[in-house]
Design a protein around this motif. Sequence first.
Motif, PDB file in Angstrom:
ATOM      1  N   LEU A   1      60.463  12.162 -22.812  1.00 61.63           N
ATOM      2  CA  LEU A   1      61.369  11.016 -22.896  1.00 61.63           C
ATOM      3  C   LEU A   1      61.560  10.397 -21.511  1.00 61.63           C
ATOM      4  N   ALA A   2      61.733  11.271 -20.507  1.00 57.80           N
ATOM      5  CA  ALA A   2      61.904  10.776 -19.144  1.00 57.80           C
ATOM      6  C   ALA A   2      60.689   9.975 -18.699  1.00 57.80           C
ATOM      7  N   ASP A   3      59.501  10.470 -19.042  1.00 59.95           N
ATOM      8  CA  ASP A   3      58.280   9.750 -18.653  1.00 59.95           C
ATOM      9  C   ASP A   3      58.228   8.374 -19.301  1.00 59.95           C
ATOM     10  N   GLN A   4      58.647   8.312 -20.556  1.00 63.95           N
ATOM     11  CA  GLN A   4      58.651   7.017 -21.233  1.00 63.95           C
ATOM     12  C   GLN A   4      59.636   6.048 -20.572  1.00 63.95           C
ATOM     13  N   LEU A   5      60.816   6.562 -20.258  1.00 60.95           N
ATOM     14  CA  LEU A   5      61.823   5.703 -19.627  1.00 60.95           C
ATOM     15  C   LEU A   5      61.338   5.208 -18.271  1.00 60.95           C
ATOM     16  N   MET A   6      60.673   6.109 -17.557  1.00 59.27           N
ATOM     17  CA  MET A   6      60.228   5.730 -16.210  1.00 59.27           C
ATOM     18  C   MET A   6      59.107   4.701 -16.250  1.00 59.27           C
ATOM     19  N   ALA A   7      58.441   4.605 -17.394  1.00 58.20           N
ATOM     20  CA  ALA A   7      57.354   3.625 -17.523  1.00 58.20           C
ATOM     21  C   ALA A   7      57.880   2.225 -17.826  1.00 58.20           C
ATOM     22  N   THR A   8      59.179   2.132 -18.107  1.00 56.23           N
ATOM     23  CA  THR A   8      59.720   0.802 -18.424  1.00 56.23           C
ATOM     24  C   THR A   8      59.821  -0.039 -17.162  1.00 56.23           C
ATOM     25  N   GLU A   9      59.808  -1.328 -17.375  1.00 53.53           N
ATOM     26  CA  GLU A   9      59.861  -2.251 -16.247  1.00 53.53           C
ATOM     27  C   GLU A   9      61.173  -2.098 -15.483  1.00 53.53           C
ATOM     28  N   LEU A  10      62.256  -1.986 -16.242  1.00 51.13           N
ATOM     29  CA  LEU A  10      63.570  -1.882 -15.627  1.00 51.13           C
ATOM     30  C   LEU A  10      63.621  -0.689 -14.685  1.00 51.13           C
ATOM     31  N   PHE A  11      63.109   0.426 -15.163  1.00 54.77           N
ATOM     32  CA  PHE A  11      63.162   1.631 -14.352  1.00 54.77           C
ATOM     33  C   PHE A  11      62.264   1.511 -13.127  1.00 54.77           C
ATOM     34  N   SER A  12      61.045   1.060 -13.370  1.00 53.84           N
ATOM     35  CA  SER A  12      60.090   1.038 -12.257  1.00 53.84           C
ATOM     36  C   SER A  12      60.559   0.093 -11.158  1.00 53.84           C
ATOM     37  N   ARG A  13      61.274  -0.925 -11.582  1.00 55.55           N
ATOM     38  CA  ARG A  13      61.760  -1.888 -10.602  1.00 55.55           C
ATOM     39  C   ARG A  13      62.793  -1.257  -9.655  1.00 55.55           C
ATOM     40  N   ARG A  14      63.538  -0.279 -10.158  1.00 56.41           N
ATOM     41  CA  ARG A  14      64.586   0.316  -9.316  1.00 56.41           C
ATOM     42  C   ARG A  14      64.313   1.787  -9.019  1.00 56.41           C
ATOM     43  N   ARG A  15      63.073   2.145  -9.103  1.00 57.04           N
ATOM     44  CA  ARG A  15      62.702   3.559  -8.967  1.00 57.04           C
ATOM     45  C   ARG A  15      63.137   4.147  -7.620  1.00 57.04           C
ATOM     46  N   ASP A  16      63.094   3.281  -6.605  1.00 62.34           N
ATOM     47  CA  ASP A  16      63.440   3.772  -5.269  1.00 62.34           C
ATOM     48  C   ASP A  16      64.898   4.211  -5.173  1.00 62.34           C
ATOM     49  N   GLU A  17      65.723   3.788  -6.156  1.00 63.12           N
ATOM     50  CA  GLU A  17      67.135   4.158  -6.098  1.00 63.12           C
ATOM     51  C   GLU A  17      67.408   5.470  -6.823  1.00 63.12           C
TER      52      GLU A  17
ATOM     53  N   GLY B   1      55.272  -1.848 -14.012  1.00 62.24           N
ATOM     54  CA  GLY B   1      55.815  -2.076 -15.351  1.00 62.24           C
ATOM     55  C   GLY B   1      55.032  -3.105 -16.146  1.00 62.24           C
ATOM     56  N   VAL B   2      53.838  -3.475 -15.683  1.00 71.27           N
ATOM     57  CA  VAL B   2      53.021  -4.442 -16.425  1.00 71.27           C
ATOM     58  C   VAL B   2      52.007  -3.679 -17.270  1.00 71.27           C
ATOM     59  N   ARG B   3      52.023  -3.931 -18.580  1.00 74.03           N
ATOM     60  CA  ARG B   3      51.153  -3.161 -19.466  1.00 74.03           C
ATOM     61  C   ARG B   3      50.017  -3.979 -20.063  1.00 74.03           C
ATOM     62  N   GLN B   4      50.144  -5.304 -20.042  1.00 68.99           N
ATOM     63  CA  GLN B   4      49.060  -6.124 -20.592  1.00 68.99           C
ATOM     64  C   GLN B   4      48.071  -6.475 -19.489  1.00 68.99           C
ATOM     65  N   ILE B   5      47.004  -5.700 -19.445  1.00 75.50           N
ATOM     66  CA  ILE B   5      46.040  -5.844 -18.352  1.00 75.50           C
ATOM     67  C   ILE B   5      44.633  -6.011 -18.918  1.00 75.50           C
ATOM     68  N   THR B   6      43.906  -6.976 -18.412  1.00 81.31           N
ATOM     69  CA  THR B   6      42.498  -7.121 -18.775  1.00 81.31           C
ATOM     70  C   THR B   6      41.700  -7.215 -17.482  1.00 81.31           C
ATOM     71  N   ALA B   7      40.643  -6.432 -17.372  1.00 81.94           N
ATOM     72  CA  ALA B   7      39.779  -6.518 -16.190  1.00 81.94           C
ATOM     73  C   ALA B   7      38.430  -7.086 -16.615  1.00 81.94           C
ATOM     74  N   ILE B   8      37.913  -7.998 -15.797  1.00 84.79           N
ATOM     75  CA  ILE B   8      36.645  -8.665 -16.125  1.00 84.79           C
ATOM     76  C   ILE B   8      35.718  -8.651 -14.908  1.00 84.79           C
ATOM     77  N   PRO B   9      34.496  -8.142 -15.081  1.00 87.44           N
ATOM     78  CA  PRO B   9      33.530  -8.253 -13.988  1.00 87.44           C
ATOM     79  C   PRO B   9      32.949  -9.668 -14.009  1.00 87.44           C
ATOM     80  N   MET B  10      32.907 -10.347 -12.871  1.00 85.54           N
ATOM     81  CA  MET B  10      32.396 -11.724 -12.925  1.00 85.54           C
ATOM     82  C   MET B  10      31.743 -12.178 -11.627  1.00 85.54           C
TER      83      MET B  10
END
Lengths: 504, 317
Positions: free
Chosen positions: A466-482, A203-212
């Motif tokens: 719509l289901a795909d959008q809901l499943m991408a939310t943090e709340l949903f992904s956190r309890r996806r196993d249920e 559920g984390v959407r702010q991602i930056t990758a840096i080669p270093m």
Amino acid sequence: MTVSAIAQAASADVTTGTVTAFPATEAARAARDTRPLRLITCGSVDDGKSTLIGRLLWDTKAVKEDQAATLRRDSGKQNDLGLPDFALLLDGLQAEREQGITIDVAYRYFATDKRSFIVADTPGHEQYTRNMATGASTADLAVLLVDARTGLLEQTRRHATIASLMGIKQFVLAVNKFDLVGYDRARFDQITHEFRELALSLGVRQITAIPMSALKGENVVYDGKASMPWYEGQTLVEVLELATVRSAQTVGFRLPVQRVSRPGESFRGYQGTVAGGSVKPGDSVVILPSGMVANVTKIITFDLVRNAAVAGDAITLVLDRQVDVSRGDMIVSIDSQPQVGLDFDAQLVALQAEGIQPGRRYWLKSGSRRQRVTANPVSQLDLKTGSWTQRTGLLPMNGIGKVHLSFDENAVFDAYEQNRTTGAFILIDPDTNNTVAGGMITAKRSSLTDLRSDEARVILSLPADLADQLMATELFSRRRDETDLRRMTAGEASQIFKDAAVDI
Amino acid sequence: MPSTLPETELHNPQTTKTPLDPHLKALENEAIHIFREVAAEFEKPVMLYSVGKDSSVLLHLARKAFYPGRVPFPLLHVNTGWKFAEMIAFRNDIVKKYDLDFIEHINPRGKAENVTPFTHGSALFTDIMKTEGLRQALDAGGFDAAFGGARRDEEASRAKERIYSFRTPEHRWDPRAQRPELWNIYNGMIRKGESVRAFPLSNWTEVDIWRYIQVEDIPLVPLYYAKERPYVERDGMMILAEDPRLELLPGETIQHGSIRFRTLGDFPLTGAIPSQATNLEEVIAELEIATVSERQGRAIDRDQSGSMEKKKREGYF
């Protein structure tokens, strides 16, 4: 310092009306216009974490000459780039130096012209869960380190899972030791892609990758264009300078009362730090858990009587009537109140060897309130797979579990997702007085769901997008196993609902 | 009328004051929060006051935290008898000006046995007059919490110190048995005899301290500003030559120069730096380009590597 930094600082001066006698170069530092960013670095010694932090301190001039000299003396030999062994700079305690291990959370400080930073430096191996949870609790951003040669490891998933669980919503993936894979762009893209999948699943959407290369100082503070001209993104420090500091200003007003100030018979003020939202004179507030209502007449600070206060401000609040308010109460906005109740669901991290024992009574401290609670484990997170497995016995040290909290007296909470202050708590062992768990409230349990919590289910039929959008939310992904998920056509879905209706 | 301020108001709010930038504001808010939390949770707190710049900031924050009330705990100055004379004069002024409860303690054993930095060496002198003196004063007062102005950026062993730093009844600090500290929720539960050292300035850096002093216009001991002063050079340090107890060693001469101090303590153990910075703006300007850490002028830290950690385990602040 860059020209634009000076210009920025100068304009900031104009807007705040500051008169300063500083020459222009000093003004840039004087008019720091952002709050310090708190971050946590995750990765093991092998990933080059100490080197990265050392490099950050070194290149931002946070290491003074005499400290560097001590370092050079203690490390004896230097590496082939003429730099001292940064790990010695970081591992402060003698016990650690003797054993060659890092055993605790350390805080480091550095600053650029634009911002200052507080780094929670946590060990990458033993007991990392407990230390990472401690460091992550106050962090706005997590830097996850991987070795470019090995890519994502199981531990990357573990670290990312803990960070997201603790409420961190910004990830930076530092693909380190990039010089050792020949600055191969395809390798970077591959690792980045894998990581993006992982982060999104959390559920984390702010991602930056840096080669270093932390060792060579490429893309940490200074860019690495000479070695990897194809990389046009930001350096680590540039990303950190622009990262957002979490704010609880958008939610309802919350003031956990720390103490009541009564310097004279005629004055009574409630002192605390605003934990959410804002307040101004004239606002109607409720005192919880009692439920009494009053109006705000004044917001007092040492410097001035203010016409508003926002999240983070340490204030003294004056109300328009005599109400019973004491330490541990929470003053909140009347139209957006937290949950009050005896039973809550929470996630927690067990911090001590004795674990969290089912049925045992602990002290719970949240904000300024301390009360008795029983914590009953329900399930435990498997950090290897990211899934929750049922477990009602003891939650061992470093375990992350879902628990049911039961209080003797009414408790007041927001969900941690809504408010990282009023949704957080610690558990204290009444015998040892030690802090044994850090926890986050997920929800209040109503007596109805309490009775049927295991059985009650809802079946929804949704358009696939719509289901795909809901499943991408943090709340949903956190309890996806249920959740159970079946994909089917609209016709099949309506047939299921018809059948269900017949059953009823 | 519950909303009127008490008549014994200590401070007149200035509405024209320059607002703090968000960075310093965040640090100030955090420190005030810690002050209030400790004052509410502990039975008998005390604030360690060393008269230096960090103590001055600490005191300023304490006054802010409890305004419009008085600072609800005493200040404790563990004196060694070897402080700069200007420090003591400044201290007495501040205590009077801000109507503070004040305790001064000098280790009577050290005094009786005539322990001096010259006769006993800096390590033993510090151990007796500071570490032992502090323990005596804390025990005598029965204090269960003591505020200190330590910062995590000061020294490597401080980087892991908690904001609530737990101490045994013998005032010992065990770096391996520190309580985890999550969010801003502090665990203040202790047994009888145990105590906590609380550090509201944990997250401040030296630059923050100076900038805050500037914006808040906090008075400091004048020794922080450069002035033509007499000094002798000893062991690579510039020692102020004003106190008659300083005896010149063979080959030493009193020199004069524009000097100032980055930290203040016992005059024989605290080195000055050459400087032309006669006011705050100039001190900060020097600091921004300074390449030497502020503890460099202290003899205590240089005794041995890891010396601060050792002192802290034994109860030094």
